[in-house]
Design a protein around this motif. Structure first.
Motif, PDB file in Angstrom:
ATOM      1  N   UNK A   1       0.818  -1.224   0.000  1.00  0.00           N
ATOM      2  CA  UNK A   1       0.000   0.000   0.000  1.00  0.00           C
ATOM      3  C   UNK A   1       0.842   1.260   0.000  1.00  0.00           C
ATOM      4  N   UNK A   2       1.949   1.265   0.762  1.00  0.00           N
ATOM      5  CA  UNK A   2       2.780   2.462   0.848  1.00  0.00           C
ATOM      6  C   UNK A   2       3.975   2.429  -0.090  1.00  0.00           C
ATOM      7  N   UNK A   3       4.245   1.270  -0.679  1.00  0.00           N
ATOM      8  CA  UNK A   3       5.321   1.174  -1.644  1.00  0.00           C
ATOM      9  C   UNK A   3       6.712   1.159  -1.037  1.00  0.00           C
TER      10      UNK A   3
ATOM     11  N   UNK B   1      15.531 -16.950  11.498  1.00  0.00           N
ATOM     12  CA  UNK B   1      15.120 -15.988  10.481  1.00  0.00           C
ATOM     13  C   UNK B   1      14.862 -14.653  11.167  1.00  0.00           C
ATOM     14  N   UNK B   2      15.657 -13.669  10.801  1.00  0.00           N
ATOM     15  CA  UNK B   2      15.579 -12.352  11.412  1.00  0.00           C
ATOM     16  C   UNK B   2      15.005 -11.342  10.432  1.00  0.00           C
ATOM     17  N   UNK B   3      13.882 -10.704  10.806  1.00  0.00           N
ATOM     18  CA  UNK B   3      13.423  -9.595   9.984  1.00  0.00           C
ATOM     19  C   UNK B   3      14.285  -8.373  10.297  1.00  0.00           C
ATOM     20  N   UNK B   4      14.876  -7.801   9.268  1.00  0.00           N
ATOM     21  CA  UNK B   4      15.701  -6.610   9.426  1.00  0.00           C
ATOM     22  C   UNK B   4      15.017  -5.445   8.738  1.00  0.00           C
ATOM     23  N   UNK B   5      14.888  -4.296   9.410  1.00  0.00           N
ATOM     24  CA  UNK B   5      14.384  -3.130   8.688  1.00  0.00           C
ATOM     25  C   UNK B   5      15.295  -2.855   7.492  1.00  0.00           C
ATOM     26  N   UNK B   6      14.696  -2.588   6.347  1.00  0.00           N
ATOM     27  CA  UNK B   6      15.476  -2.396   5.127  1.00  0.00           C
ATOM     28  C   UNK B   6      16.542  -1.320   5.315  1.00  0.00           C
ATOM     29  N   UNK B   7      16.230  -0.290   6.100  1.00  0.00           N
ATOM     30  CA  UNK B   7      17.174   0.815   6.302  1.00  0.00           C
ATOM     31  C   UNK B   7      18.437   0.414   7.056  1.00  0.00           C
ATOM     32  N   UNK B   8      18.474  -0.791   7.622  1.00  0.00           N
ATOM     33  CA  UNK B   8      19.683  -1.223   8.335  1.00  0.00           C
ATOM     34  C   UNK B   8      20.711  -1.837   7.388  1.00  0.00           C
ATOM     35  N   UNK B   9      20.328  -2.088   6.146  1.00  0.00           N
ATOM     36  CA  UNK B   9      21.232  -2.722   5.186  1.00  0.00           C
ATOM     37  C   UNK B   9      21.836  -1.700   4.236  1.00  0.00           C
ATOM     38  N   UNK B  10      23.125  -1.789   4.042  1.00  0.00           N
ATOM     39  CA  UNK B  10      23.831  -0.969   3.051  1.00  0.00           C
ATOM     40  C   UNK B  10      24.500  -1.916   2.071  1.00  0.00           C
ATOM     41  N   UNK B  11      24.297  -1.671   0.782  1.00  0.00           N
ATOM     42  CA  UNK B  11      24.904  -2.547  -0.214  1.00  0.00           C
ATOM     43  C   UNK B  11      26.371  -2.174  -0.402  1.00  0.00           C
ATOM     44  N   UNK B  12      27.236  -3.171  -0.383  1.00  0.00           N
ATOM     45  CA  UNK B  12      28.679  -2.986  -0.567  1.00  0.00           C
ATOM     46  C   UNK B  12      29.084  -3.720  -1.846  1.00  0.00           C
TER      47      UNK B  12
ATOM     48  N   UNK C   1       1.697  -4.476  13.261  1.00  0.00           N
ATOM     49  CA  UNK C   1       2.466  -3.234  13.472  1.00  0.00           C
ATOM     50  C   UNK C   1       3.186  -3.227  14.828  1.00  0.00           C
ATOM     51  N   UNK C   2       2.580  -3.808  15.866  1.00  0.00           N
ATOM     52  CA  UNK C   2       3.258  -3.797  17.169  1.00  0.00           C
ATOM     53  C   UNK C   2       4.516  -4.668  17.125  1.00  0.00           C
ATOM     54  N   UNK C   3       4.460  -5.797  16.417  1.00  0.00           N
ATOM     55  CA  UNK C   3       5.664  -6.614  16.259  1.00  0.00           C
ATOM     56  C   UNK C   3       6.682  -5.865  15.401  1.00  0.00           C
ATOM     57  N   UNK C   4       6.214  -5.219  14.349  1.00  0.00           N
ATOM     58  CA  UNK C   4       7.097  -4.428  13.496  1.00  0.00           C
ATOM     59  C   UNK C   4       7.793  -3.318  14.270  1.00  0.00           C
TER      60      UNK C   4
ATOM     61  N   UNK D   1      14.355  -2.528  18.136  1.00  0.00           N
ATOM     62  CA  UNK D   1      15.549  -3.294  18.487  1.00  0.00           C
ATOM     63  C   UNK D   1      16.768  -2.780  17.728  1.00  0.00           C
ATOM     64  N   UNK D   2      16.559  -2.427  16.471  1.00  0.00           N
ATOM     65  CA  UNK D   2      17.665  -1.956  15.638  1.00  0.00           C
ATOM     66  C   UNK D   2      17.854  -0.438  15.693  1.00  0.00           C
ATOM     67  N   UNK D   3      17.005   0.245  16.479  1.00  0.00           N
ATOM     68  CA  UNK D   3      17.160   1.691  16.641  1.00  0.00           C
ATOM     69  C   UNK D   3      16.779   2.487  15.396  1.00  0.00           C
ATOM     70  N   UNK D   4      15.827   1.964  14.644  1.00  0.00           N
ATOM     71  CA  UNK D   4      15.385   2.613  13.414  1.00  0.00           C
ATOM     72  C   UNK D   4      13.930   2.986  13.560  1.00  0.00           C
ATOM     73  N   UNK D   5      13.564   4.185  13.134  1.00  0.00           N
ATOM     74  CA  UNK D   5      12.159   4.591  13.194  1.00  0.00           C
ATOM     75  C   UNK D   5      11.378   3.861  12.093  1.00  0.00           C
ATOM     76  N   UNK D   6      10.252   3.260  12.453  1.00  0.00           N
ATOM     77  CA  UNK D   6       9.444   2.589  11.439  1.00  0.00           C
ATOM     78  C   UNK D   6       9.066   3.549  10.310  1.00  0.00           C
ATOM     79  N   UNK D   7       9.106   3.068   9.089  1.00  0.00           N
ATOM     80  CA  UNK D   7       8.823   3.909   7.932  1.00  0.00           C
ATOM     81  C   UNK D   7       7.372   4.401   7.933  1.00  0.00           C
ATOM     82  N   UNK D   8       6.471   3.711   8.625  1.00  0.00           N
ATOM     83  CA  UNK D   8       5.057   4.079   8.601  1.00  0.00           C
ATOM     84  C   UNK D   8       4.718   5.155   9.640  1.00  0.00           C
ATOM     85  N   UNK D   9       5.680   5.558  10.430  1.00  0.00           N
ATOM     86  CA  UNK D   9       5.408   6.612  11.439  1.00  0.00           C
ATOM     87  C   UNK D   9       5.840   7.953  10.890  1.00  0.00           C
TER      88      UNK D   9
END
Length: 124
Positions: A43-45, A64-75, A107-110, A116-124
């Protein structure tokens, strides 16, 4: 008929099926696992999570660990993603079972995962 997408990667875009299987390293160069799946918010793309497999042998004991996409940097040099995580921090990170991706819609699990990773959820 011409293929709609001639290549599955450009300088700035990559197809999700090519991301799957890509190695994930920490800043010390240790391989932590690989991207098993990419979860998209249709819905939000946004790319919501990269689900990383970690540990185990032949699928046994694998986490299996869900990682917020913003925690990954491509090298490009490593041909993989780099995250600012130690193996110890990853051991305590939120996990899901292979058949539990539906938890990521909660959303509460998200928020717990993003927190945990110190990243603000993209939906907030």
């Amino acid at each position: 008929m011409t293929d709609f997408i001639a290549r599955d990667e450009t300088a700035t875009l990559i197809s999700a099926d090519k991301v799957e299987g890509t190695a994930v390293f920490n800043h010390d160069g240790e391989k932590l696992g690989s991207v098993e799946d990419v979860m998209l918010d249709k819905r939000q793309g946004n790319v919501a999570f990269a689900v990383m497999s970690f540990g185990g042998f032949l699928g046994m004991g694998e986490k299996h660990h869900p990682l917020p996409w913003d925690t990954l940097d491509y090298d490009e040099d490593r041909d993989g993603y780099v995250v600012n995580l130690s193996k110890e921090k990853l051991e305590d990170a939120p996990t899901i079972e292979r058949n539990e991706t539906n938890r990521l819609y909660d959303r509460s699990y998200g928020e717990k995962v993003y927190g945990y990773y110190g990243v603000q959820p993209y939906w907030i």
